[in-house]
Structures are given as structure tokens and as C-alpha cells.
Design an enzyme around this catalytic site. Structure first.
Site, PDB file in Angstrom:
ATOM      1  N   ARG A   1       0.826  -1.198   0.000  1.00 23.29           N
ATOM      2  CA  ARG A   1       0.000   0.000   0.000  1.00 23.29           C
ATOM      3  C   ARG A   1       0.864   1.254   0.000  1.00 23.29           C
ATOM      4  O   ARG A   1       0.465   2.310  -0.509  1.00 23.29           O
ATOM      5  CB  ARG A   1      -0.958   0.001   1.189  1.00 23.29           C
ATOM      6  CG  ARG A   1      -1.838   1.254   1.263  1.00 23.29           C
ATOM      7  CD  ARG A   1      -3.068   1.053   2.135  1.00 23.29           C
ATOM      8  NE  ARG A   1      -2.721   0.602   3.462  1.00 23.29           N
ATOM      9  CZ  ARG A   1      -2.317   1.395   4.462  1.00 23.29           C
ATOM     10  NH1 ARG A   1      -2.176   2.701   4.258  1.00 23.29           N
ATOM     11  NH2 ARG A   1      -2.055   0.893   5.647  1.00 23.29           N
TER      12      ARG A   1
ATOM     13  N   TYR B   1     -15.219  16.542 -15.805  1.00 22.71           N
ATOM     14  CA  TYR B   1     -15.808  15.210 -15.759  1.00 22.71           C
ATOM     15  C   TYR B   1     -16.862  15.138 -14.650  1.00 22.71           C
ATOM     16  O   TYR B   1     -16.681  15.707 -13.573  1.00 22.71           O
ATOM     17  CB  TYR B   1     -14.695  14.186 -15.545  1.00 22.71           C
ATOM     18  CG  TYR B   1     -15.138  12.773 -15.296  1.00 22.71           C
ATOM     19  CD1 TYR B   1     -16.040  12.139 -16.149  1.00 22.71           C
ATOM     20  CD2 TYR B   1     -14.644  12.055 -14.217  1.00 22.71           C
ATOM     21  CE1 TYR B   1     -16.430  10.828 -15.914  1.00 22.71           C
ATOM     22  CE2 TYR B   1     -15.018  10.750 -13.985  1.00 22.71           C
ATOM     23  CZ  TYR B   1     -15.932  10.143 -14.833  1.00 22.71           C
ATOM     24  OH  TYR B   1     -16.315   8.855 -14.604  1.00 22.71           O
TER      25      TYR B   1
ATOM     26  N   ASP C   1      -5.719  18.315 -15.219  1.00 20.52           N
ATOM     27  CA  ASP C   1      -6.086  16.957 -15.628  1.00 20.52           C
ATOM     28  C   ASP C   1      -5.761  16.844 -17.111  1.00 20.52           C
ATOM     29  O   ASP C   1      -6.419  17.455 -17.951  1.00 20.52           O
ATOM     30  CB  ASP C   1      -7.571  16.713 -15.370  1.00 20.52           C
ATOM     31  CG  ASP C   1      -8.015  15.294 -15.724  1.00 20.52           C
ATOM     32  OD1 ASP C   1      -7.366  14.658 -16.572  1.00 20.52           O
ATOM     33  OD2 ASP C   1      -9.023  14.831 -15.169  1.00 20.52           O
TER      34      ASP C   1
ATOM     35  N   LYS D   1      -7.382   5.596 -19.612  1.00 20.59           N
ATOM     36  CA  LYS D   1      -7.624   6.047 -20.974  1.00 20.59           C
ATOM     37  C   LYS D   1      -6.375   5.849 -21.847  1.00 20.59           C
ATOM     38  O   LYS D   1      -5.940   4.737 -22.055  1.00 20.59           O
ATOM     39  CB  LYS D   1      -8.075   7.513 -20.951  1.00 20.59           C
ATOM     40  CG  LYS D   1      -9.140   7.846 -19.901  1.00 20.59           C
ATOM     41  CD  LYS D   1     -10.371   6.960 -19.966  1.00 20.59           C
ATOM     42  CE  LYS D   1     -11.543   7.469 -19.138  1.00 20.59           C
ATOM     43  NZ  LYS D   1     -11.343   7.518 -17.692  1.00 20.59           N
TER      44      LYS D   1
END
Length: 403
Positions: free
Chosen positions: A61, A114, A185, A210
Site C-alpha cells: 500500500r 468530468y 487533468d 484512458k
């Protein structure tokens, strides 16, 4: 002497940065370290690694060798000091906000982002005492006017999803001045198209789902910036508050995808431009939103900021009346008639994807806010794949003929 990758070409960096033959057995491909924890040689060794006195890994983690290869590669690609990989694009978005903001801070956010990002910024952040001002960041005067004494961040997408407006990154940095982080972004225009850090941004993030991965089989995100900022975002946002870490197997797939990023992105952009030019001449299409078109008000920024490539995404809006159908009804019929383009909400895949923002990606945004953003019921977003452009255009022609 090691090759100078920092000054190498884009494809050379995308292939070689951050990785080499595995030191254990000489494997060419980066191994998948599919483990939750790591063993120590001794208690003293464990203490030293937990304290950071000696390099190494303690728990996946907080760090993993496969994931670290991805992070080093992305830092080289974007020109940042460091990178942290997250378990999703939204994990990256939320970790930046949670890691760097606190109660009493003010954020200027792009007025069209978004849908899920919009929910976090406009609905969730105010619950923690963070003030938000939506602004059209392509209007530098509006950005400058929105700055307050407690402004700590400007957050925007460029191109914006799904209206395809392009923001002048360097212009925003000049407008807000020093001391205010500019966060971009860059999902819609990854390098080699656009490198926000080189334009003056402080932090760049991606939905790796993406273009960066490029094969439609991974959910992940990355954040790149200064070593100081990334350390805070990683320790507070990614590994603790959200726990949104990237898995070793997903990192392995992304590393593979990045090695062909440059070639893929150029093909996506060329195909999108060809389809946009075709749609501009279709009588039932009211408008085409694609910054690479010569008719676009953002075409000059495509040349200066986006390496002349544009993006692989375009949006278009059908006329209000198409043979007696509303733009919404005609849009549904068009999407259902396409044979090569799949109806899906992602982008950057080898296959072309098409979707209806008002009922899909921005369905959780209220109609009033969608109207403020400029997202009409007739707006359609198209992600150009890697098919032959002539075939994509032929598919649109047969579908439009059915309207």
C-alpha cells in the site's frame, strides 16, 4: 556511462525510463511483484526501512517495485520530479484535493469537468469547509478575477470534457501568480501532445484508464509534480485517506501500454481530425467541437501548447430538428446505427467509442449545472480509435443516412 534519458526523444523515454533488465534474473519485462508485504533481513533492517533510512519496501500500500517502475516512467514522460500511481483516475483527483487542501481554502475549478470530478469538487469539498468557484478557465480574465486571498489551487481539464475548450496553461499560471497551485487533468491530451508541467503547471494528473494504458483493460490514475507535493499527496491522499493504490498487475499492464503511447496518440489524433472535418460538412450537424479544426477558436493553442496534434476526442451536436426528430432522439438513433464505434463511456481504446454525456458521463450532474456547462441533450462525444479513418467516416455516413 548511462544514456542521457532526460534529454532523449519522447519514444525513447517512454520505452526506457524507469526500467531496465530485472536485477534478480535479467527479465526484460518488469516483473509483477504480486505481494502484499515484504520481509526484512532483521528487526534493525525493518526499522531502517520504516524510517526511510535505507531504501526498500515494507508494504505494497505504501510502495511496490512494479508500481514504482510505472511512477518513475511517468515522471520522466511528464517532466516531473516524482509521481504516485493511484487505483483510478478519481483516486488521483480525490487524493490531490484531500492531500493539499484544508478547511478555509478556496479553489478555482474549471466550470466544465468530468461528472464525477464535478461531484467531488462542488458537492463534497464544501462539506469540509473548502470554498469552490467554478470558472471558464479558457477565459484568463475570469480566472484572475476569481482569485481570493485564501485561493490555494486552480483545477481544470484541458481540453475540457466534453466541450473541448482548451485552456492556456501558462496564461493561467501568470493570471494567478505564485503561491497558488495550478493542477491540470491531462487525460485528454497526454504527452507527446501536451506537457502541462513544462507550461507552468505545478501538478498534472491522468486517468491512466484512458490513453496511457490504451487497451481498455485497466483502471488507474497517476499524479506527477514536485517531490515535495507528491510526498504529501502520496502519504495523506493515496495511501491513507483514500487508500486508492495501483495494483502491481495493473502497473505491469500500464508499463506495457506506455511503450507504444507516442505512436498510438498520433493515430488517435489524426483519426479524430479526419472525422471532425467530415462532420463539419454534414447538414444535420449543428456544430463540431474539436480544437484541431482550423475553424476552432482554440486552434492556435493546439499549435503552441499541444504540439500541433490536437486530441483523439471530439464532440458534436445535431440540429434541433432532424427529419422531425429532436436532437436527443436523432442522437440515440445515430449511436444505435453505428457499427464500428461501441457505445461506451471511456476513451483512448484501440476501438472507437461514442457516448451521450447528458445521459451517461454527466448524468449525475443536475440539468441546471449541465446547462451552465453548455452540455445540451443533443451533445455527443466521440473517441476516435485506431481504425482506418476511411472506415470510421464510412460508418458515420451509413448511420447518418438512416436519420
Amino acid at each position: 556511462m548511462a544514456f542521457d534519458l532526460e534529454n532523449a526523444g519522447f519514444m525513447t523515454r517512454a520505452i526506457h525510463a524507469g526500467q531496465g533488465p530485472d536485477p534478480a534474473f535479467g527479465a526484460l519485462a518488469t516483473p509483477i511483484y504480486q505481494t502484499s508485504t515484504f520481509c526484512f533481513d532483521s528487526v534493525e533492517d525493518g526499522m531502517a526501512k520504516f524510517d526511510g533510512a535505507t531504501p526498500g519496501y515494507v508494504y505494497s500500500r505504501g510502495g511496490n517495485p512494479t508500481v514504482r517502475t510505472l511512477e518513475l516512467k511517468m515522471a520522466a514522460i511528464e517532466g516531473g520530479e516524482d509521481c504516485v500511481a493511484a487505483g483510478s483516475g478519481m483516486g488521483a483527483v480525490s487524493s490531490v484535493l484531500l492531500g493539499l487542501l484544508q478547511a478555509g481554502d478556496h479553489v478555482i475549478v474549471g466550470d466544465c469537468v468530468y461528472g464525477c470530478t464535478n461531484v467531488v469538487i462542488r458537492d463534497v469539498m464544501p462539506k469540509f469547509g473548502i470554498e469552490v468557484t467554478p470558472v471558464d478557465t479558457s477565459d484568463l480574465g475570469a480566472v484572475a478575477a476569481a482569485v481570493k486571498p485564501n485561493t490555494k489551487m486552480v483545477y481544470f481539464e484541458t481540453p475540457m470534457n466534453p466541450l473541448m475548450k482548451v485552456t492556456d496553461i501558462a496564461g493561467v499560471k501568470r493570471a494567478v501568480g505564485e503561491g497558488i497551485r495550478v493542477v491540470v487533468d491531462n487525460t485528454f491530451a497526454p504527452a507527446p501532445v501536451q506537457r502541462p508541467l513544462a507550461c507552468g503547471a505545478d501538478i498534472v494528473l491522468h486517468s491512466v484508464t484512458k490513453y496511457l494504458n490504451g487497451h481498455g483493460d485497466v483502471i488507474a490514475g497517476v499524479i506527477i509534480g514536485s517531490a515535495e507535493d507528491i510526498a504529501v499527496i502520496k502519504n495523506i491522499g493515496v495511501t491513507k485517506t483514500s487508500g486508492s493504490i495501483c495494483s502491481p498487475f495493473d502497473a505491469f499492464l500500464i508499463i506495457r501500454g506506455l511503450q507504444t503511447l507516442g505512436m498510438r496518440v498520433e493515430r488517435h489524433c489524426a483519426n479524430a481530425l479526419a472525422v471532425a472535418r467530415y462532420l463539419e460538412g454534414v447538414p444535420c450537424v449543428k456544430r463540431v467541437l474539436y480544437p484541431g479544426l482550423e475553424s476552432s477558436p482554440y486552434h492556435e493553442l493546439v499549435i503552441t501548447q499541444m504540439n500541433g496534434l490536437g486530441t483523439g476526442i471530439l464532440s458534436f451536436e445535431l440540429a434541433d430538428d432532424v427529419n422531425g426528430m429532436s436532437s436527443f432522439e436523432a442522437g440515440k438513433k445515430l449511436l444505435n446505427a453505428l457499427q464500428l464505434s461501441h457505445i461506451a463511456v471511456s476513451l483512448g481504446d484501440p476501438a472507437s467509442l461514442i457516448q451521450h454525456p447528458a445521459s451517461m458521463t454527466h448524468h449525475n450532474v443536475s440539468p441546471e449545472v449541465r446547462a451552465e456547462m453548455g452540455i445540451t441533450d443533443g451533445l455527443i462525444r466521440f473517441s476516435a480509435g485506431l481504425e482506418d479513418a476511411e472506415d470510421l467516416i464510412a460508418d458515420f455516413k451509413q448511420a447518418i443516412a438512416q436519420l
